[in-house]
Motif scaffolding. Structure first.
Motif, PDB file in Angstrom:
ATOM      1  N   LEU A  58     -44.415  26.306 -21.055  1.00 55.62           N
ATOM      2  CA  LEU A  58     -44.029  27.707 -20.930  1.00 55.62           C
ATOM      3  C   LEU A  58     -44.805  28.584 -21.914  1.00 55.62           C
ATOM      4  CD1 LEU A  58     -42.266  29.791 -19.515  1.00 55.62           C
ATOM      5  CD2 LEU A  58     -40.463  29.288 -21.170  1.00 55.62           C
ATOM      6  N   GLN A 112     -39.040  25.956 -17.806  1.00 56.73           N
ATOM      7  CA  GLN A 112     -39.474  24.719 -18.443  1.00 56.73           C
ATOM      8  C   GLN A 112     -38.246  23.865 -18.680  1.00 56.73           C
ATOM      9  OE1 GLN A 112     -42.514  24.684 -21.589  1.00 56.73           O
ATOM     10  NE2 GLN A 112     -41.043  23.526 -22.809  1.00 56.73           N
ATOM     11  N   ASP A 135     -44.800  23.108 -17.104  1.00 51.25           N
ATOM     12  CA  ASP A 135     -44.589  22.116 -18.153  1.00 51.25           C
ATOM     13  C   ASP A 135     -44.978  22.628 -19.537  1.00 51.25           C
ATOM     14  OD1 ASP A 135     -47.333  22.114 -17.936  1.00 51.25           O
ATOM     15  OD2 ASP A 135     -47.511  20.005 -17.396  1.00 51.25           O
TER      16      ASP A 135
END
Length: 135
Positions: free
Chosen positions: A85, A126, A83
């Motif tokens: 990156l 992500q 969640d």
């Protein structure tokens, strides 16, 4: 015939250290260790999937090569949904681990290819803003 994913197997020079790294980096659950013949099995569970991390037997140690450069045929990488990156890549860089490539991926995902301490290639993904949780 029914089939299901049982585990992903990683060979490591230091399976206990590798298992702790997976727990620290991605929150994987450390599972009970076992020994079989001359190998240590240090498994973890990540998002319901078992990653079995073992050392090398004496015979394997003499014959095992370093990981190949990416891309290559066969199992090339494991995809891990994150969640943050940028934050995860910062941690990889701070640990001196390779970040091979970062770019936009299919479906609007932001992706990066990185290497673990054991030479396993990961694709970090992500999700696009406002999307659900499946790649």
């Amino acid at each position: 015939m029914e089939a299901g994913l049982h585990h992903i197997h990683i060979k490591s020079r230091s399976p206990r250290d590798s298992a702790r790294w997976w727990a620290d980096m991605f929150g994987a659950e450390l599972l009970p260790e076992t020994e079989f013949r001359d190998m240590v099995f240090a498994p973890v569970r990540l998002d319901g999937v078992q990653i079995t991390i073992t050392g090398l037997s004496e015979a394997e140690a003499a014959a095992t090569a370093d990981p190949p450069a990416i891309p290559y045929f066969g199992l090339e990488h494991v995809g891990i949904l994150v969640d943050d990156l940028d934050g995860v890549l910062d941690r990889f860089r701070s640990e001196g681990l390779p970040v091979y490539e970062r770019r936009e991926g299919a479906g609007g995902f932001e992706i990066a290819f990185v290497g673990t301490p054991d030479g396993v290639c990961l694709e970090l993904l992500q999700q696009p803003s406002g999307e659900g949780s499946s790649p």
